[in-house]
Motif scaffolding. Structure first.
Motif, PDB file in Angstrom:
ATOM      1  N   UNK A 282     -58.691 -94.898 -82.266  1.00  0.00           N
ATOM      2  CA  UNK A 282     -58.797 -93.540 -81.712  1.00  0.00           C
ATOM      3  C   UNK A 282     -58.804 -92.501 -82.820  1.00  0.00           C
ATOM      4  N   UNK A 283     -57.941 -92.668 -83.819  1.00  0.00           N
ATOM      5  CA  UNK A 283     -57.881 -91.716 -84.932  1.00  0.00           C
ATOM      6  C   UNK A 283     -59.153 -91.748 -85.776  1.00  0.00           C
ATOM      7  N   UNK A 284     -59.758 -92.906 -85.884  1.00  0.00           N
ATOM      8  CA  UNK A 284     -61.022 -92.997 -86.627  1.00  0.00           C
ATOM      9  C   UNK A 284     -62.097 -92.154 -85.951  1.00  0.00           C
ATOM     10  N   UNK A 285     -62.189 -92.266 -84.624  1.00  0.00           N
ATOM     11  CA  UNK A 285     -63.153 -91.444 -83.898  1.00  0.00           C
ATOM     12  C   UNK A 285     -62.791 -89.975 -84.033  1.00  0.00           C
ATOM     13  N   UNK A 286     -61.488 -89.675 -83.954  1.00  0.00           N
ATOM     14  CA  UNK A 286     -61.053 -88.284 -84.101  1.00  0.00           C
ATOM     15  C   UNK A 286     -61.484 -87.727 -85.456  1.00  0.00           C
ATOM     16  N   UNK A 287     -61.188 -88.443 -86.521  1.00  0.00           N
ATOM     17  CA  UNK A 287     -61.463 -87.957 -87.872  1.00  0.00           C
ATOM     18  C   UNK A 287     -62.958 -87.857 -88.164  1.00  0.00           C
ATOM     19  N   UNK A 288     -63.742 -88.743 -87.571  1.00  0.00           N
ATOM     20  CA  UNK A 288     -65.176 -88.771 -87.883  1.00  0.00           C
ATOM     21  C   UNK A 288     -66.014 -87.893 -86.958  1.00  0.00           C
ATOM     22  N   UNK A 289     -65.614 -87.785 -85.688  1.00  0.00           N
ATOM     23  CA  UNK A 289     -66.504 -87.158 -84.715  1.00  0.00           C
ATOM     24  C   UNK A 289     -65.900 -86.024 -83.890  1.00  0.00           C
ATOM     25  N   UNK A 290     -64.584 -85.914 -83.846  1.00  0.00           N
ATOM     26  CA  UNK A 290     -63.950 -84.905 -82.999  1.00  0.00           C
ATOM     27  C   UNK A 290     -63.448 -83.720 -83.816  1.00  0.00           C
ATOM     28  N   UNK A 291     -62.741 -83.994 -84.905  1.00  0.00           N
ATOM     29  CA  UNK A 291     -62.231 -82.907 -85.745  1.00  0.00           C
ATOM     30  C   UNK A 291     -63.323 -82.146 -86.492  1.00  0.00           C
ATOM     31  N   UNK A 292     -64.291 -82.819 -87.137  1.00  0.00           N
ATOM     32  CA  UNK A 292     -65.257 -82.073 -87.967  1.00  0.00           C
ATOM     33  C   UNK A 292     -66.015 -80.959 -87.237  1.00  0.00           C
ATOM     34  N   UNK A 293     -66.598 -81.203 -86.035  1.00  0.00           N
ATOM     35  CA  UNK A 293     -67.309 -80.096 -85.386  1.00  0.00           C
ATOM     36  C   UNK A 293     -66.392 -78.950 -84.985  1.00  0.00           C
ATOM     37  N   UNK A 294     -65.165 -79.269 -84.609  1.00  0.00           N
ATOM     38  CA  UNK A 294     -64.206 -78.230 -84.229  1.00  0.00           C
ATOM     39  C   UNK A 294     -63.845 -77.363 -85.430  1.00  0.00           C
ATOM     40  N   UNK A 295     -63.517 -77.995 -86.541  1.00  0.00           N
ATOM     41  CA  UNK A 295     -63.117 -77.250 -87.728  1.00  0.00           C
ATOM     42  C   UNK A 295     -64.280 -76.446 -88.298  1.00  0.00           C
ATOM     43  N   UNK A 296     -65.510 -76.905 -88.036  1.00  0.00           N
ATOM     44  CA  UNK A 296     -66.683 -76.195 -88.552  1.00  0.00           C
ATOM     45  C   UNK A 296     -67.083 -75.018 -87.684  1.00  0.00           C
ATOM     46  N   UNK A 297     -67.005 -75.190 -86.356  1.00  0.00           N
ATOM     47  CA  UNK A 297     -67.539 -74.164 -85.457  1.00  0.00           C
ATOM     48  C   UNK A 297     -66.485 -73.378 -84.699  1.00  0.00           C
ATOM     49  N   UNK A 298     -65.351 -74.004 -84.417  1.00  0.00           N
ATOM     50  CA  UNK A 298     -64.330 -73.339 -83.618  1.00  0.00           C
ATOM     51  C   UNK A 298     -64.690 -73.231 -82.155  1.00  0.00           C
TER      52      UNK A 298
END
Length: 480
Positions: A282-298
Motif C-alpha cells: 500500500x505504501x509503495x502505491x502511495x509513494x509512487x502514485x498517490x502522493x506525487x500528484x497531490x504534492x505537485x498540484x494540491x
C-alpha cells in the motif's frame, strides 16, 4: 473520441464551412456567442471535465480556458464553465478569495446585460447560489435545465458532483436516470453518462447493476476511468479483495493517463492492500502514485485521498515517517476554507498526523466561529450537529480519550452521509469509531466494538481487515 457536440465537427469540417452555432443549435443547446473558436474551446473544456482528463495537445483545461476567454471575453457560458470548475473543485471560496468572488460577480453582471437563453440564465443562477453555499438550491436549478435539455452535459455533471458533496446518493443516481434514455449510443460521450449512472447505483448499494452498467460503458470505451472507479467501489464494498486487485492491475494501462482521476483509482488499489494487511504494498502505491500528484498540484480530491490513506494506515499501526509533514505543506493553507465539512475533516487528519497542534486549533476555532454566525451556507449549517463533533472525535482519539471519541461519533454515525463523499471514503469514520471503542477503558464500549464488527462482517463477508479486528476484540475481551 475527443468531442462532445461541436468540437469534432468544427475540426473536421472547418469553421468557415458551417454555421458558427449550428452544432450546438442542432442539439438544442444554443450558445450565445458569435465566435466559432469560443464554441470549440467551450466544448474542449467540457469534454475534458466530463472525461477526467487533461488533453495536453490542447493545452489541458487551463490552457483551453485561457484561449476561451481570449476568443470571446463576453461569452457568458465561457465564464460559467470557468467559474463552475473553480467552485466545483472546492479549493477556493468566494468568502476568502477576492479574485474568485469578483469573477462570479462579473459573470452575474455580464449575464444581466445580455440576451441569453433561459438555459444559460439558469446556469448563471446555479453557480451564483453555489458560490454562496446553497448547494441544494444549485442542484434544483440544474435539474430545471435537465428537464428541458436532458443532454446538457454541463448541468448533468455539475449536479452529479454537487449531489456527491451533499451525500445525496439517491438524487445522484436518479438525476442521471431521468435523462439516461436521451443519451443514446450515437450521442458523443454517452458511455461516460453510463459511468455516472453506475456510480449512483453503487452508492445506493445496487452493486450488481452498477457493475453491469460500468462494464457496458467500458465495452464502448475502455479508457473510461470513472467506470473503472465504479467497479473499484463495488469490489471495495463487497470486500472482494483479490478480484479488485486483479481488475486494477489488468486495466491500469487504460486509466492511468486520466490525470484527474488516476490518483483516486490508485487510492482504491491501495485500499485492497490495506484490507489484506499488506502495508508495504500500500505504501509503495502511495509513494509512487498517490502522493506525487497531490504534492505537485494540491488538487482537493488528491488531498482527501492522501489524508485518508495515511490515516487508515495510522489506525493499523503503520509507521509513516515524514509523509504527514510532507502533506501538511499542501493542507495547511486550507485551514480556514470551510467549504465542505468533508474536506475539513481530511485537512484535520493531516494536522493531527503531523502533530501540528496550532493549526488543528485554528481549524476548529474558525469552524466554530462560522457555525455560530447565521448564514445561508448549507455545509456550515451542519457544522454544529455533524462537522464539529466529527472533527472533535478525531482530536479526542489522537489525545487518547477513546471514550470521548466514541461518545461524539456513535450518535451521529448514521447522519454522517450528509457531509458528503462516498461510502468507501466515509468508511474511515467507521474505522475510527471501531478503533476508539476497541481501545476504550469502558467494558460497555468494548462490547460496542464487538457489535460494530459483527455488523461490518455481515455487510462485508470474508473481509480480512474485519477478521483481524474481530481477533483483536476477542483478545481484548479475554484480558478484561
Amino acid at each position: 473520441m475527443f468531442a462532445f457536440i461541436s468540437f469534432q465537427r468544427l475540426i473536421l469540417v472547418g469553421a468557415s464551412d458551417i454555421s458558427k452555432f449550428q452544432a450546438w443549435q442542432d442539439a438544442g443547446l444554443v450558445l450565445s456567442t458569435t465566435s466559432n473558436e469560443a464554441c470549440k474551446l467551450f466544448d474542449a473544456v467540457l469534454t475534458q471535465y466530463a472525461t477526467w482528463t487533461n488533453n495536453e495537445s490542447l493545452g489541458g483545461i487551463d490552457g483551453c480556458l485561457a484561449k476561451l476567454k481570449a476568443a470571446d471575453p463576453n461569452f457568458t457560458m465561457g465564464h460559467v464553465i470557468a467559474n463552475g470548475l473553480e467552485l466545483i473543485g472546492t479549493g477556493r471560496t468566494v468568502r476568502l478569495d477576492k479574485e474568485l468572488d469578483s469573477a462570479v460577480r462579473a459573470m452575474v453582471a455580464l449575464s444581466q446585460s445580455q440576451a441569453l437563453t433561459e438555459r444559460e440564465r439558469l446556469h448563471v443562477s446555479a453557480l451564483d447560489v453555489f458560490a454562496r453555499g446553497q448547494l441544494p438550491k444549485a442542484c434544483d436549478l440544474w435539474e430545471q435545465i435537465l428537464q428541458s435539455h436532458p443532454t446538457d452535459l454541463l448541468a448533468l455533471k455539475f449536479s452529479h458532483d454537487t449531489y456527491f458533496y451533499l451525500g445525496h446518493q439517491r438524487q445522484m443516481r436518479d438525476s442521471v436516470a431521468r435523462v439516461y434514455p436521451f443519451w443514446t449510443r450515437d450521442v458523443p460521450l454517452s458511455s461516460y453518462v453510463k459511468g455516472y449512472y453506475s456510480f449512483g447505483l453503487v452508492e445506493t448499494n445496487l452493486f450488481d447493476h452498477a457493475e453491469k452498467v460500468a462494464h457496458e460503458a467500458l465495452a464502448i470505451n475502455q479508457r473510461d476511468a470513472w467506470s473503472v472507479h465504479t467497479i473499484a467501489h463495488v469490489n471495495e464494498m463487497k470486500a472482494e479483495v483479490e478480484k479488485g486487485l486483479k481488475f486494477m492491475k489488468e486495466t491500469e494501462k487504460n486509466w492511468k493517463s486520466s490525470d484527474m482521476l488516476a490518483c483516486h483509482n490508485y487510492w482504491h488499489w491501495a485500499l485492497y492492500y490495506i484490507e489484506k494487511g499488506e502495508y508495504e504494498a500500500a505504501l509503495t502505491i502511495y509513494d509512487q502514485h498517490i502522493a506525487p500528484p497531490c504534492l505537485a498540484s494540491g488538487n482537493i480530491l488528491d488531498v482527501v485521498d492522501n489524508s485518508s490513506m495515511l490515516y487508515r494506515l495510522h489506525l493499523e499501526g503503520v509507521e509513516l515517517g515524514d509523509r504527514w509533514n510532507d502533506l501538511l505543506g499542501v493542507t495547511k493553507k486550507h485551514t480556514k476554507d470551510h467549504i465542505l465539512l468533508f474536506n475539513d475533516v481530511h485537512f484535520l487528519m493531516s494536522f493531527l498526523g503531523a502533530k501540528d497542534h496550532k493549526t488543528t486549533e485554528e481549524l476548529l476555532t474558525t469552524l466554530q466561529e462560522l457555525a455560530r454566525a447565521p448564514r445561508e451556507d448549507h455545509q456550515l449549517s451542519l457544522a454544529p450537529s455533524l462537522g464539529l463533533p466529527l472533527c472533535q472525535a478525531f482530536v479526542e482519539f489522537e489525545n487518547g480519550n477513546c471514550d470521548k471519541a466514541v461518545d461524539l461519533l456513535y450518535p451521529i454515525r448514521y447522519e454522517l452521509v450528509q457531509v458528503g463523499g462516498s461510502d468507501a471514503q466515509r468508511d474511515v469514520f467507521s474505522l475510527l469509531l471501531i478503533h476508539a471503542a476497541l481501545n476504550s477503558k469502558s467494558k460497555a464500549k468494548r462490547n460496542l466494538a464487538r457489535c460494530l464488527l459483527h455488523e461490518r462482517d455481515m455487510m462485508r463477508p470474508k473481509s480480512p481487515m474485519t477478521e483481524r479486528l474481530i481477533r483483536k476484540a476477542a483478545a481484548v475481551h479475554s484480558m478484561a
